[in-house]
Scaffold this motif. Sequence first.
Motif, PDB file in Angstrom:
ATOM      1  N   ALA A  82     -41.883  54.740  73.240  1.00 50.35           N
ATOM      2  CA  ALA A  82     -40.896  55.417  73.352  1.00 50.35           C
ATOM      3  C   ALA A  82     -41.118  56.271  74.574  1.00 50.35           C
ATOM      4  O   ALA A  82     -40.050  56.573  75.293  1.00 50.35           O
ATOM      5  N   ALA A  83     -42.206  56.949  74.876  1.00 45.44           N
ATOM      6  CA  ALA A  83     -42.242  58.114  75.821  1.00 45.44           C
ATOM      7  C   ALA A  83     -42.301  57.228  77.245  1.00 45.44           C
ATOM      8  O   ALA A  83     -41.695  57.846  78.300  1.00 45.44           O
ATOM      9  N   ALA A  84     -42.612  55.951  77.476  1.00 40.04           N
ATOM     10  CA  ALA A  84     -42.509  55.167  78.429  1.00 40.04           C
ATOM     11  C   ALA A  84     -41.109  54.791  78.818  1.00 40.04           C
ATOM     12  O   ALA A  84     -40.911  54.209  79.892  1.00 40.04           O
ATOM     13  N   GLU A  85     -40.359  54.861  78.093  1.00 38.40           N
ATOM     14  CA  GLU A  85     -38.552  54.440  78.283  1.00 38.40           C
ATOM     15  C   GLU A  85     -37.943  55.546  78.795  1.00 38.40           C
ATOM     16  O   GLU A  85     -37.676  56.546  77.935  1.00 38.40           O
ATOM     17  N   ALA A  86     -37.306  55.702  79.962  1.00 39.89           N
ATOM     18  CA  ALA A  86     -36.674  56.621  80.589  1.00 39.89           C
ATOM     19  C   ALA A  86     -35.518  57.212  79.856  1.00 39.89           C
ATOM     20  O   ALA A  86     -35.192  58.364  79.586  1.00 39.89           O
ATOM     21  N   THR A  87     -34.858  56.280  78.994  1.00 40.92           N
ATOM     22  CA  THR A  87     -33.620  56.671  78.263  1.00 40.92           C
ATOM     23  C   THR A  87     -33.974  57.200  77.098  1.00 40.92           C
ATOM     24  O   THR A  87     -32.899  57.614  76.221  1.00 40.92           O
TER      25      THR A  87
ATOM     26  N   GLY B 262     -57.064  39.033  66.041  1.00 42.81           N
ATOM     27  CA  GLY B 262     -55.877  39.213  65.530  1.00 42.81           C
ATOM     28  C   GLY B 262     -55.373  39.287  64.044  1.00 42.81           C
ATOM     29  O   GLY B 262     -54.684  38.659  63.628  1.00 42.81           O
ATOM     30  N   LEU B 263     -56.072  40.133  63.551  1.00 39.44           N
ATOM     31  CA  LEU B 263     -55.888  40.584  62.134  1.00 39.44           C
ATOM     32  C   LEU B 263     -54.523  41.352  61.970  1.00 39.44           C
ATOM     33  O   LEU B 263     -54.234  42.307  62.524  1.00 39.44           O
ATOM     34  N   VAL B 264     -53.447  40.658  61.259  1.00 38.43           N
ATOM     35  CA  VAL B 264     -52.354  41.334  61.066  1.00 38.43           C
ATOM     36  C   VAL B 264     -52.155  42.105  59.819  1.00 38.43           C
ATOM     37  O   VAL B 264     -52.418  41.702  58.822  1.00 38.43           O
ATOM     38  N   VAL B 265     -51.915  43.498  60.103  1.00 35.57           N
ATOM     39  CA  VAL B 265     -52.279  44.397  59.014  1.00 35.57           C
ATOM     40  C   VAL B 265     -50.978  44.919  58.487  1.00 35.57           C
ATOM     41  O   VAL B 265     -50.650  45.616  57.755  1.00 35.57           O
ATOM     42  N   GLY B 266     -49.639  44.452  59.136  1.00 37.77           N
ATOM     43  CA  GLY B 266     -48.265  45.063  58.932  1.00 37.77           C
ATOM     44  C   GLY B 266     -47.458  44.635  60.188  1.00 37.77           C
ATOM     45  O   GLY B 266     -47.644  43.875  60.921  1.00 37.77           O
ATOM     46  N   HIS B 267     -46.236  45.673  60.016  1.00 36.50           N
ATOM     47  CA  HIS B 267     -45.364  45.392  61.151  1.00 36.50           C
ATOM     48  C   HIS B 267     -44.917  46.829  61.514  1.00 36.50           C
ATOM     49  O   HIS B 267     -45.003  47.872  60.750  1.00 36.50           O
ATOM     50  N   ALA B 268     -44.445  47.138  62.759  1.00 38.08           N
ATOM     51  CA  ALA B 268     -43.966  48.173  63.086  1.00 38.08           C
ATOM     52  C   ALA B 268     -42.797  47.986  64.203  1.00 38.08           C
ATOM     53  O   ALA B 268     -42.850  47.053  65.075  1.00 38.08           O
ATOM     54  N   GLY B 269     -41.853  49.010  64.679  1.00 38.92           N
ATOM     55  CA  GLY B 269     -41.105  48.744  65.591  1.00 38.92           C
ATOM     56  C   GLY B 269     -39.877  49.890  65.628  1.00 38.92           C
ATOM     57  O   GLY B 269     -40.066  50.912  64.787  1.00 38.92           O
ATOM     58  N   PHE B 270     -38.977  49.540  66.328  1.00 45.93           N
ATOM     59  CA  PHE B 270     -37.946  50.655  66.356  1.00 45.93           C
ATOM     60  C   PHE B 270     -36.420  49.757  65.432  1.00 45.93           C
ATOM     61  O   PHE B 270     -36.564  48.652  65.399  1.00 45.93           O
ATOM     62  N   HIS B 271     -35.827  50.791  65.086  1.00 45.91           N
ATOM     63  CA  HIS B 271     -34.539  50.600  64.251  1.00 45.91           C
ATOM     64  C   HIS B 271     -33.529  49.678  65.241  1.00 45.91           C
ATOM     65  O   HIS B 271     -32.479  49.148  64.794  1.00 45.91           O
ATOM     66  N   GLY B 272     -33.528  49.870  66.397  1.00 43.83           N
ATOM     67  CA  GLY B 272     -32.750  49.526  67.518  1.00 43.83           C
ATOM     68  C   GLY B 272     -32.936  50.179  68.742  1.00 43.83           C
ATOM     69  O   GLY B 272     -33.836  51.034  68.648  1.00 43.83           O
TER      70      GLY B 272
ATOM     71  N   MET C 274     -31.787  58.833  71.355  1.00 42.47           N
ATOM     72  CA  MET C 274     -32.706  58.781  69.910  1.00 42.47           C
ATOM     73  C   MET C 274     -33.022  57.260  69.564  1.00 42.47           C
ATOM     74  O   MET C 274     -32.377  56.573  69.593  1.00 42.47           O
ATOM     75  N   VAL C 275     -34.459  57.139  69.233  1.00 45.25           N
ATOM     76  CA  VAL C 275     -34.812  55.947  68.564  1.00 45.25           C
ATOM     77  C   VAL C 275     -35.346  56.403  67.289  1.00 45.25           C
ATOM     78  O   VAL C 275     -35.827  57.276  67.156  1.00 45.25           O
ATOM     79  N   GLU C 276     -35.095  55.351  66.196  1.00 37.64           N
ATOM     80  CA  GLU C 276     -35.659  55.457  64.949  1.00 37.64           C
ATOM     81  C   GLU C 276     -36.759  54.797  64.678  1.00 37.64           C
ATOM     82  O   GLU C 276     -36.582  53.439  64.981  1.00 37.64           O
TER      83      GLU C 276
ATOM     84  N   ALA D  25     -26.028  39.892  67.083  1.00 31.93           N
ATOM     85  CA  ALA D  25     -24.708  40.672  67.302  1.00 31.93           C
ATOM     86  C   ALA D  25     -24.901  41.172  68.868  1.00 31.93           C
ATOM     87  O   ALA D  25     -24.088  41.187  69.546  1.00 31.93           O
ATOM     88  N   ASP D  26     -26.285  41.319  69.259  1.00 33.62           N
ATOM     89  CA  ASP D  26     -26.777  41.992  70.585  1.00 33.62           C
ATOM     90  C   ASP D  26     -28.204  41.740  70.764  1.00 33.62           C
ATOM     91  O   ASP D  26     -29.066  42.253  70.694  1.00 33.62           O
ATOM     92  N   PRO D  27     -28.244  40.341  71.396  1.00 32.51           N
ATOM     93  CA  PRO D  27     -29.663  39.773  72.047  1.00 32.51           C
ATOM     94  C   PRO D  27     -30.542  40.865  72.677  1.00 32.51           C
ATOM     95  O   PRO D  27     -31.467  40.626  72.331  1.00 32.51           O
ATOM     96  N   GLY D  28     -29.728  41.532  73.542  1.00 32.70           N
ATOM     97  CA  GLY D  28     -30.495  42.676  74.298  1.00 32.70           C
ATOM     98  C   GLY D  28     -31.531  43.703  73.213  1.00 32.70           C
ATOM     99  O   GLY D  28     -32.481  44.323  73.951  1.00 32.70           O
ATOM    100  N   GLN D  29     -31.106  43.940  72.074  1.00 35.24           N
ATOM    101  CA  GLN D  29     -31.706  44.570  71.122  1.00 35.24           C
ATOM    102  C   GLN D  29     -33.237  44.038  70.684  1.00 35.24           C
ATOM    103  O   GLN D  29     -34.240  44.861  70.091  1.00 35.24           O
ATOM    104  N   ALA D  30     -33.408  42.813  70.965  1.00 30.92           N
ATOM    105  CA  ALA D  30     -34.514  42.161  70.507  1.00 30.92           C
ATOM    106  C   ALA D  30     -35.811  42.878  70.907  1.00 30.92           C
ATOM    107  O   ALA D  30     -37.019  42.906  70.188  1.00 30.92           O
ATOM    108  N   ARG D  31     -35.880  43.327  72.135  1.00 30.21           N
ATOM    109  CA  ARG D  31     -37.267  44.113  72.708  1.00 30.21           C
ATOM    110  C   ARG D  31     -37.465  45.298  71.597  1.00 30.21           C
ATOM    111  O   ARG D  31     -38.634  45.999  71.905  1.00 30.21           O
TER     112      ARG D  31
END
Length: 165
Positions: free
Chosen positions: A105-110, A60-70, A77-79, A42-48
């Motif tokens: 999150a702190a590194a993003e001015a928005t 490179g041991l992968v122990v799980g996953h993490a990120g933002f909901h958008g 606000m980011v979740e 729906a919005d490719p710009g959200q990928a990052r």
Amino acid sequence: MSALLDGDLSEAGRVAGVSLTEYFVTGRARWLWRYRLDQMAADPGQARWMVRQAIVGDKGLVVGHAGFHGPPDEIGMVEIGYSVAPDFRRQGYARSALIELLRRAAAEATVTTVRATISPDNVASLATISGFGFVEVGEQWDEEDGRELVFEVPARPRDPSEACR
């Protein structure tokens, strides 16, 4: 994510450049990949802002996953979301993922606010956010997870002593 949704760990690992475990194709993981792929379509710009593997160490041991909901919403606000595979739980990896998400999150001015929503029965996640300045601001009903407590913290604490510990 498409390869993970198809259950093709070999291809997913090849594309990601790391070896992935069954954890990435079982349980709620399949729902997550479908949901995130739909968001990005729906919005490719959200990928990052989307989920990434949580990788530890030089091998490179992968122990799980993490990120933002958008991406940040209209008020900044980011979740966050994070999950650690059962074999790697109780070793500090969720806390490390949380630290990295807060730093990003702190590194993003928005971004002004970071939100975490957690089931009141999820003692491990409640303990993970403890000590990072999160304040309970309410609760919500999630179609997938049921009742969740809503916590928020400023993306950039005013007092340096409130920064990630």
